[in-house]
Design an enzyme around this catalytic site. Sequence first.
Site, PDB file in Angstrom:
ATOM      1  N   TYR A   1     -14.505 -38.898 -21.150  1.00 23.22           N
ATOM      2  CA  TYR A   1     -14.920 -39.307 -19.753  1.00 23.22           C
ATOM      3  C   TYR A   1     -15.009 -37.834 -18.727  1.00 23.22           C
ATOM      4  CZ  TYR A   1     -14.436 -44.182 -19.958  1.00 23.22           C
ATOM      5  OH  TYR A   1     -14.620 -45.636 -20.252  1.00 23.22           O
ATOM      6  N   GLY A   2     -14.264 -36.859 -19.294  1.00 25.78           N
ATOM      7  CA  GLY A   2     -14.041 -35.626 -18.103  1.00 25.78           C
ATOM      8  C   GLY A   2     -15.409 -34.959 -17.765  1.00 25.78           C
TER       9      GLY A   2
ATOM     10  N   CYS B   1      -5.872 -43.771 -16.920  1.00 21.56           N
ATOM     11  CA  CYS B   1      -6.834 -42.543 -16.876  1.00 21.56           C
ATOM     12  C   CYS B   1      -7.081 -42.242 -15.821  1.00 21.56           C
ATOM     13  CB  CYS B   1      -8.189 -43.131 -17.608  1.00 21.56           C
ATOM     14  SG  CYS B   1      -9.469 -41.901 -17.819  1.00 21.56           S
ATOM     15  N   ASN B   2      -6.908 -40.724 -15.445  1.00 23.63           N
ATOM     16  CA  ASN B   2      -6.944 -40.228 -14.049  1.00 23.63           C
ATOM     17  C   ASN B   2      -8.618 -40.227 -13.913  1.00 23.63           C
ATOM     18  OD1 ASN B   2      -4.395 -38.862 -13.059  1.00 23.63           O
ATOM     19  ND2 ASN B   2      -4.469 -39.074 -15.291  1.00 23.63           N
ATOM     20  N   THR B   3      -9.439 -39.946 -14.804  1.00 26.28           N
ATOM     21  CA  THR B   3     -10.836 -39.648 -14.546  1.00 26.28           C
ATOM     22  C   THR B   3     -11.591 -40.936 -14.056  1.00 26.28           C
ATOM     23  OG1 THR B   3     -10.757 -37.973 -16.359  1.00 26.28           O
ATOM     24  CG2 THR B   3     -12.910 -38.657 -15.360  1.00 26.28           C
TER      25      THR B   3
ATOM     26  N   SER C   1     -10.274 -43.716 -21.956  1.00 27.49           N
ATOM     27  CA  SER C   1     -11.388 -43.077 -22.663  1.00 27.49           C
ATOM     28  C   SER C   1     -11.040 -43.321 -24.343  1.00 27.49           C
ATOM     29  CB  SER C   1     -11.989 -41.871 -22.275  1.00 27.49           C
ATOM     30  OG  SER C   1     -10.966 -40.876 -22.521  1.00 27.49           O
TER      31      SER C   1
ATOM     32  N   CYS D   1      -3.980 -35.959 -16.303  1.00 32.93           N
ATOM     33  CA  CYS D   1      -4.814 -36.341 -17.434  1.00 32.93           C
ATOM     34  C   CYS D   1      -3.794 -37.140 -18.441  1.00 32.93           C
ATOM     35  CB  CYS D   1      -5.796 -35.404 -18.408  1.00 32.93           C
ATOM     36  SG  CYS D   1      -6.590 -36.253 -19.537  1.00 32.93           S
ATOM     37  N   THR D   2      -4.096 -38.312 -18.548  1.00 33.45           N
ATOM     38  CA  THR D   2      -3.086 -39.018 -19.370  1.00 33.45           C
ATOM     39  C   THR D   2      -3.056 -38.499 -21.010  1.00 33.45           C
ATOM     40  OG1 THR D   2      -4.539 -40.843 -19.920  1.00 33.45           O
ATOM     41  CG2 THR D   2      -3.010 -40.948 -17.912  1.00 33.45           C
TER      42      THR D   2
HETATM   43  N1  DGL Z   1      -7.182 -39.718 -20.045  1.00 34.93           N
HETATM   44  C1  DGL Z   1      -8.332 -39.264 -19.517  1.00 34.93           C
HETATM   45  C2  DGL Z   1      -7.720 -38.941 -17.994  1.00 34.93           C
HETATM   46  O1  DGL Z   1      -6.584 -39.250 -17.897  1.00 34.93           O
HETATM   47  C3  DGL Z   1      -9.674 -38.938 -19.735  1.00 34.93           C
HETATM   48  C4  DGL Z   1      -9.902 -37.882 -20.720  1.00 34.93           C
HETATM   49  C5  DGL Z   1     -11.345 -37.803 -21.029  1.00 34.93           C
HETATM   50  O2  DGL Z   1     -11.911 -38.826 -21.648  1.00 34.93           O
HETATM   51  O3  DGL Z   1     -12.025 -36.587 -20.857  1.00 34.93           O
HETATM   52  O4  DGL Z   1      -8.470 -38.140 -17.285  1.00 34.93           O
END
Ligand code: DGL
Length: 260
Positions: free
Chosen positions: A43-44, A75-77, A12, A186-187
């Site tokens: 994204y979160g 991105c984990n989300t 994101s 979260c990355t």
């Molecule tokens: N970097 C993202 C992750 O690993 C998302 C962060 C976001 O946009 O809220 O979840």
Amino acid sequence: MDANAPILFFDSGVGGLSVLAEARCQLPKAPIVYAADSAGFPYGTKTEAELAARVPALLGRLVERYHPRLAVIACNTASTIALAHVRAALEIPVVGTVPAIKPAAELSRTRVIGVLGTEATVRQPYVDDLTARFAADCEVLRHGSAELVQLAETKLAGQPVDAAAITAAVGPLADRNDMDVVVLACTHFPLLADELRAALPQAVQVDGAAGIARRIAFLTDGQQWPVQPPEGIAVFTGASPSPILAQALAAYGLNRIHHL
Ligand code: DGL
């Protein structure tokens, strides 16, 4: 396989840079396209339905434009919600990023581990599943924070990050002295590793970047790379990066800016 076909990283925002950095160490000759969905950031705080529709559609457009050999959802989300949808939509291998609960459980002595992610990630059934499979005998403390994601973006944009804001953002995890490992799920959060170490000194940090880099190396084993890798490309879906952010991107080898 065309030697110039890039590896596509997707997030994101700037969080996926923490994954890109590890991958670059393993594959220094790989051409890189790094896509930040800045128009969809963050994204979160989005719903599952929004992300399940948005992420595969964007990746489809990126694949059409850049013809990557492999895509990494850094991105984990996005991964915990949309990985299956993306794999179904694309014909190239797709590597996802999921919370590093397995290595955390292997490391923990107190059997109390934290999972620090976005609000969307920490509520996913994917996390229930990883917990049941790898950390069933642990107390798993989940905490979601949108503030930390924003603070990581702030840091990369060259602005100061307030230690008190970090402490507030980690919330109840700060009070758990028995938590000896924290998963940065979260990355964006490895970009705040020092700040988080100060806020959570009791816990060793674990994230998935090294494992993802090994997976990329495995999937591309035996493939050709250019003798001299081209300058990396950073693609934004929204506004152009500020000059300071552009400088930070250049430090990751991303010298060209594109828009989608
Ligand atoms: N970097 C993202 C992750 O690993 C998302 C962060 C976001 O946009 O809220 O979840």
